[in-house]
Design a protein around this motif. Structure first.
Motif, PDB file in Angstrom:
ATOM      1  N   ARG A  17       0.892  -1.186  -0.060  1.00  0.00           N
ATOM      2  CA  ARG A  17      -0.009  -0.062   0.059  1.00  0.00           C
ATOM      3  C   ARG A  17       0.741   1.128   0.021  1.00  0.00           C
ATOM      4  N   CYS A  28       2.489   1.716  -3.448  1.00  0.00           N
ATOM      5  CA  CYS A  28       1.557   2.152  -4.210  1.00  0.00           C
ATOM      6  C   CYS A  28       1.155   3.914  -3.985  1.00  0.00           C
ATOM      7  N   LEU A  54       4.410   4.509  -6.995  1.00  0.00           N
ATOM      8  CA  LEU A  54       3.962   3.390  -7.951  1.00  0.00           C
ATOM      9  C   LEU A  54       2.631   3.869  -8.586  1.00  0.00           C
ATOM     10  N   GLU A  55       1.904   4.580  -7.983  1.00  0.00           N
ATOM     11  CA  GLU A  55       0.447   4.857  -8.764  1.00  0.00           C
ATOM     12  C   GLU A  55       0.702   6.282  -9.574  1.00  0.00           C
TER      13      GLU A  55
END
Length: 145
Positions: free
Chosen positions: A58, A61, A65-66
């Motif tokens: 989480r 991300c 990463l998002e």
């Protein structure tokens, strides 16, 4: 860039979340019961290592990463649970770039090897993982420095 170290986000593990995760995914006594946890090598009710990995993902991300051109991962090459995570522990993600290269078969893709460490407030490492992430390249024909 190889050698780059960044810190991303933090997450507090609660007793309720530890118990809920354990009931659902890792129902070992040290994750479900204070007395069993105290009697174990962990020394108290502790989060499952897989719970810690899920929180790490989480933070990966949310941390970067998002906002990247992530294309997945061929896998985790190393995963070590180095210290127990107890209710109330707040862990922070530290990311180190170990290697970066262009895929030989797919030049539009880079392969970046990261070390992800989940740090306790005293900066000790609770989780140490090495993972390769495939990331789309902006200039596929350009050579990496």
């Amino acid at each position: 860039m190889v050698g780059e170290v960044k810190t991303f986000g933090s997450y507090e593990f609660t007793r309720e979340e530890i118990l809920a995760f354990a009931r659902e995914f890792d129902p070992q006594p040290m994750h479900l019961d204070e007395a069993a946890g105290a009697a174990s090598l962990l020394g108290g009710l502790a989060a499952s290592g897989w719970h810690t990995c899920a929180v790490m993902m989480r933070l990966v991300c949310e941390g970067f990463l998002e906002r990247s051109a992530g294309m997945g991962s061929p896998g985790v090459t190393e995963n070590k649970w180095k210290a127990p995570v107890f209710p109330g522990d707040v862990l922070t993600l530290r990311r180190t770039v170990l290697e970066s290269r262009t895929s030989k078969s797919r030049p539009e893709m880079g392969l970046v090897t990261f070390r992800f460490e989940m740090l306790k407030p005293d900066r000790s490492v609770a989780l140490d993982a090495v993972c390769v992430i495939m990331i789309g390249r902006r200039n596929p024909g350009a050579r990496l420095a």
